[in-house]
Enzyme design. Structure first.
Site, PDB file in Angstrom:
ATOM      1  CB  ILE A 136     -11.807   0.321   3.742  1.00  0.00           C
ATOM      2  CG1 ILE A 136     -12.931   1.198   3.969  1.00  0.00           C
ATOM      3  CG2 ILE A 136     -11.072   0.461   2.295  1.00  0.00           C
ATOM      4  CD1 ILE A 136     -12.434   3.030   3.909  1.00  0.00           C
TER       5      ILE A 136
ATOM      6  CB  SER B 284      -1.048   0.161   1.753  1.00  0.00           C
ATOM      7  OG  SER B 284      -2.295   0.643   1.375  1.00  0.00           O
TER       8      SER B 284
ATOM      9  CG  HIS C 125      -5.324  -2.539   0.532  1.00  0.00           C
ATOM     10  ND1 HIS C 125      -6.020  -1.610  -0.564  1.00  0.00           N
ATOM     11  CD2 HIS C 125      -4.909  -2.372   1.849  1.00  0.00           C
ATOM     12  CE1 HIS C 125      -4.088  -1.286  -0.259  1.00  0.00           C
ATOM     13  NE2 HIS C 125      -4.331  -0.960   0.935  1.00  0.00           N
TER      14      HIS C 125
ATOM     15  CG  ASP D 133      -6.772  -3.352  -2.398  1.00  0.00           C
ATOM     16  OD1 ASP D 133      -8.093  -2.390  -2.476  1.00  0.00           O
ATOM     17  OD2 ASP D 133      -5.734  -3.140  -2.363  1.00  0.00           O
TER      18      ASP D 133
END
Length: 254
Positions: free
Chosen positions: A146, A82, A235, A207
């Site tokens: 998330i 990320s 993710h 994702d």
């Protein structure tokens, strides 16, 4: 400032960089397997975990890359997840001679959605900035949710992320705010085009932060890189699908 590093195992050096709001403990689930083949380095990025910021700093991507470069082995395989993928990419640009290879996980050279570019909606990042100013812990919880969204193990993924996050000091507000700024502003798409290092890009098809629509665009832009998509991951594929993730890394690094 001093960047904290935790080291395990023996073998070729493999350095792991975490994402926004997290710390190096997030990798603990896959460390035993990786450390049986590699010398694994878990970095706490500045302002996260055991790497507190020392006074005011200009928290830019080049600055972050230099802080990490100072503690890297002479040469290594560098993996960033990320936001950590942005830091790893910047390092590949500024210190290519230090890297055997680059691995980016659930990352993008441009996280923010732009004209004809799929990414995070500006209102989502703006919402996180507003939440940070009001409720620090709730913002982190929302981000954890998330990250796991779409994963068939979402609840377990969140629990695991929360557990590892709690192993080290909470992230500093200044680093969280600056990190969101980097996700909103940085665009390395053109800069990475001439990159000649071996480069593996790992994605989760589910994702919501790095949309799957960006993957073929990046395949076309960086034809010498390789991409692998975990069909049922979101993710954090190294948490939801650890064995598959480890096999992908071992196959690439050797």
């Amino acid at each position: 400032m001093s960047v904290s590093v935790e080291r395990f195992g023996q073998g070729p050096d493999l350095v792991l960089l975490h994402g926004w709001g997290m710390n190096g403990a997030v990798w603990h689930g896959i460390v035993p397997a990786l450390a049986s083949r590699y010398r694994v380095h878990l970095v706490d990025l500045p302002g996260f975990g055991n790497s507190p910021l020392a006074g005011e700093v200009e928290y830019s991507l080049p600055w972050l890359a230099e802080e990490v470069a100072a503690i890297l082995p002479e040469q290594c395989h560098l993996l960033g997840w990320s936001l950590g993928g942005l830091v790893a990419s910047q390092l590949a640009l500024s210190h290519p001679e230090r890297l055997h290879s680059l691995i980016t996980v659930a990352s993008s050279p441009c996280f923010m959605a732009r004209d004809e570019w799929p990414g995070i909606a500006p209102k989502v990042l703006a919402g996180f900035n507003q939440m940070l100013a009001g409720d620090f812990k709730q913002t982190i919880e929302r981000f954890l949710a998330i990250q796991a969204m779409g994963s068939e193990h979402a609840r377990d993924d969140i629990r695991q992320l929360r557990h590892w996050l709690a192993e080290r000091p909470a992230p500093q507000l200044a680093a969280l705010e600056a990190g969101l700024g980097l996700l909103a502003e940085v665009d390395l798409r053109d800069e990475l085009t001439p990159l000649s290092l071996p480069w593996l890009r790992v994605y989760g098809r589910l994702d919501s932060l790095v949309p799957k629509a960006s993957i073929p665009l990046l395949d076309e832009r960086y034809p010498s890189s390789r991409s692998v998509v975990l069909e049922k991951a979101s993710h954090a594929p190294f948490i939801s699908h650890p064995q598959q993730f480890i096999e992908i890394i071992e196959h690439f690094v050797g």
